[in-house]
Design a protein around this motif. Structure first.
Motif, mmCIF file in Angstrom:
data_model
loop_
_atom_site.group_PDB
_atom_site.id
_atom_site.type_symbol
_atom_site.label_atom_id
_atom_site.label_comp_id
_atom_site.label_asym_id
_atom_site.label_seq_id
_atom_site.Cartn_x
_atom_site.Cartn_y
_atom_site.Cartn_z
ATOM 1 N N ASP A 137 0.860 -1.193 0.000
ATOM 2 C CA ASP A 137 0.000 0.000 0.000
ATOM 3 C C ASP A 137 0.890 1.234 0.000
ATOM 4 O O ASP A 137 1.011 1.935 1.003
ATOM 5 C CB ASP A 137 -0.918 -0.008 1.227
ATOM 6 C CG ASP A 137 -2.035 1.029 1.135
ATOM 7 O OD1 ASP A 137 -1.905 1.972 0.328
ATOM 8 O OD2 ASP A 137 -3.029 0.903 1.894
ATOM 9 N N ASN B 161 -5.058 -3.576 6.997
ATOM 10 C CA ASN B 161 -6.049 -3.153 6.010
ATOM 11 C C ASN B 161 -5.848 -3.891 4.689
ATOM 12 O O ASN B 161 -6.819 -4.298 4.031
ATOM 13 C CB ASN B 161 -5.942 -1.643 5.788
ATOM 14 C CG ASN B 161 -7.045 -1.123 4.900
ATOM 15 O OD1 ASN B 161 -8.216 -1.108 5.276
ATOM 16 N ND2 ASN B 161 -6.690 -0.685 3.699
ATOM 17 N N HIS B 162 -4.603 -4.081 4.309
ATOM 18 C CA HIS B 162 -4.324 -4.846 3.084
ATOM 19 C C HIS B 162 -4.860 -6.266 3.204
ATOM 20 O O HIS B 162 -5.496 -6.786 2.263
ATOM 21 C CB HIS B 162 -2.821 -4.870 2.822
ATOM 22 C CG HIS B 162 -2.417 -5.848 1.769
ATOM 23 N ND1 HIS B 162 -2.628 -5.642 0.425
ATOM 24 C CD2 HIS B 162 -1.843 -7.089 1.872
ATOM 25 C CE1 HIS B 162 -2.201 -6.683 -0.260
ATOM 26 N NE2 HIS B 162 -1.713 -7.571 0.585
ATOM 27 N N ALA C 79 -8.645 -6.196 2.984
ATOM 28 C CA ALA C 79 -9.128 -5.853 1.644
ATOM 29 C C ALA C 79 -9.013 -7.038 0.689
ATOM 30 O O ALA C 79 -9.836 -7.186 -0.223
ATOM 31 C CB ALA C 79 -8.357 -4.659 1.104
ATOM 32 N N ARG C 80 -8.006 -7.869 0.895
ATOM 33 C CA ARG C 80 -7.811 -8.988 -0.032
ATOM 34 C C ARG C 80 -8.535 -10.250 0.432
ATOM 35 O O ARG C 80 -8.452 -11.285 -0.239
ATOM 36 C CB ARG C 80 -6.323 -9.272 -0.224
ATOM 37 C CG ARG C 80 -5.605 -9.819 0.974
ATOM 38 C CD ARG C 80 -4.110 -9.961 0.709
ATOM 39 N NE ARG C 80 -3.828 -10.966 -0.302
ATOM 40 C CZ ARG C 80 -3.638 -12.258 -0.031
ATOM 41 N NH1 ARG C 80 -3.708 -12.697 1.228
ATOM 42 N NH2 ARG C 80 -3.359 -13.108 -0.993
ATOM 43 N N ARG D 138 -16.014 -5.042 6.362
ATOM 44 C CA ARG D 138 -15.629 -5.814 5.169
ATOM 45 C C ARG D 138 -16.585 -6.963 4.871
ATOM 46 O O ARG D 138 -16.561 -7.525 3.771
ATOM 47 C CB ARG D 138 -14.218 -6.377 5.356
ATOM 48 C CG ARG D 138 -13.125 -5.340 5.367
ATOM 49 C CD ARG D 138 -12.811 -4.839 3.991
ATOM 50 N NE ARG D 138 -11.820 -3.771 3.992
ATOM 51 C CZ ARG D 138 -11.436 -3.119 2.901
ATOM 52 N NH1 ARG D 138 -11.952 -3.434 1.727
ATOM 53 N NH2 ARG D 138 -10.541 -2.158 2.973
ATOM 54 N N GLU E 69 -18.632 -7.225 1.663
ATOM 55 C CA GLU E 69 -17.952 -7.588 0.425
ATOM 56 C C GLU E 69 -18.089 -9.075 0.103
ATOM 57 O O GLU E 69 -17.863 -9.488 -1.040
ATOM 58 C CB GLU E 69 -16.468 -7.220 0.509
ATOM 59 C CG GLU E 69 -16.218 -5.737 0.651
ATOM 60 C CD GLU E 69 -14.754 -5.425 0.907
ATOM 61 O OE1 GLU E 69 -13.886 -6.186 0.436
ATOM 62 O OE2 GLU E 69 -14.469 -4.422 1.579
ATOM 63 N N THR F 159 -14.777 1.289 5.715
ATOM 64 C CA THR F 159 -13.528 0.657 5.271
ATOM 65 C C THR F 159 -12.421 1.691 5.118
ATOM 66 O O THR F 159 -11.621 1.892 6.024
ATOM 67 C CB THR F 159 -13.773 -0.135 3.982
ATOM 68 O OG1 THR F 159 -14.396 0.712 3.000
ATOM 69 C CG2 THR F 159 -14.683 -1.325 4.253
ATOM 70 N N GLY G 146 -11.456 6.257 -0.571
ATOM 71 C CA GLY G 146 -12.036 4.969 -0.951
ATOM 72 C C GLY G 146 -12.855 5.066 -2.218
ATOM 73 O O GLY G 146 -12.789 4.183 -3.086
#
Length: 269
Positions: free
Chosen positions: A14, A39-40, A43-44, A105, A108, A127, A157
């Motif tokens: 990031d 956070n990475h 997010a993944r 999250r 998602e 997020t 975002g």
């Protein structure tokens, strides 16, 4: 500059937030690096999972890691979980706030995307906006300043979603709100099939302009000590301006990095 392993991880995964984190006070920087890395990983969770249930399991794994740190149990053997554990046990990151990032999250993992623009905005605020708010609190922001940072982070975002429409389509995903797509005569399936659609372009430009307006109304002076949490808004403004002109770019340039550095030195976004 010599980096810790978690700092190197943040820079690799990031670079935007890593650059912003360099303007945090030295004694708080490792905690912000850990927050970037977390956070990475969150997010993944959906991207790396083969199905929604697997994504939920990944999110629960991180909840458990945070709870273990809160309870003083040993850290998990993981390149991110270890530094995150240190930050929580040292009191640098609030475990309740971290768990809220995981909760945000979960949407998602649901099939069908965001039904309404309000659902989409709530997700952005939880997020990307949530990251900025948590980072701000870690840097000493009060509750009012943290909510300002949440609004600034949500704009970042939004810019990220608009920039990433082709990348998400390649993954078989569309994160744009379905009601806005319907107004443009589109379905999520259309965006996934043709993310460069001429029919989609006006909607993306309009959403970018709306994001700029929201960003302008949210801008306020932030305390100098928390500027690192606000700096993603500098990139958001630049990205949204390009998108509003129909000139998206997936690559960062020297101008972007200089803009963040100048804002960080001036303590103003």
């Amino acid at each position: 500059m010599s980096l810790s392993p978690i700092g190197a991880f943040a820079r690799a995964h990031d670079p935007d937030r890593f650059l912003c984190a360099l303007f945090a006070p030295a004694e708080r920087r490792e905690a912000i690096f850990a927050l970037i890395a977390l956070n990475h990983e969150l997010a993944r969770a959906r991207e790396a999972a083969t199905n929604p249930m697997a994504a939920l399991i990944r999110l629960q794994w991180w909840r458990d890691a945070v709870e273990e740190a809160r309870d003083g149990r040993p850290a998990r053997h993981h390149e991110v979980a270890g530094p995150l554990h240190e930050a929580v046990t040292a009191g640098a990151l609030d475990p309740d706030a971290l768990i809220k990032l995981m909760d945000a999250r979960e949407v998602e993992t649901e099939e069908g995307g965001f039904a309404t623009e309000q659902d989409f905005v709530t997700w952005l605020r939880g997020t990307a906006g949530g990251w900025s708010a948590v980072a701000g609190r870690a840097l000493g922001a009060d509750a009012q300043a943290a909510e300002l940072l949440r609004a600034l982070g949500a704009a970042y975002g939004l810019a990220g979603v608009l920039r990433s429409v082709p990348a998400h389509a390649a993954q078989g995903r569309c994160l744009l709100p379905l009601d806005r797509l319907a107004e443009a005569g589109l379905l999520a399936e259309h965006v996934i099939a043709d993310p460069q659609s001429v029919a989609l372009a006006p909607m993306l430009r309009t959403m970018a302009r709306e994001g700029l307006e929201a960003l302008a109304s949210a801008r306020r002076d932030v305390p100098a000590g928390v500027i690192a949490a606000a700096l993603p808004a500098v990139l958001a403004r630049r990205d949204l301006r390009r998108l509003a002109r129909g000139r998206p770019t997936a690559l960062r340039g020297v101008g972007d990095r200089l803009a963040v550095s100048w804002a960080g030195l001036r303590h103003a976004v």
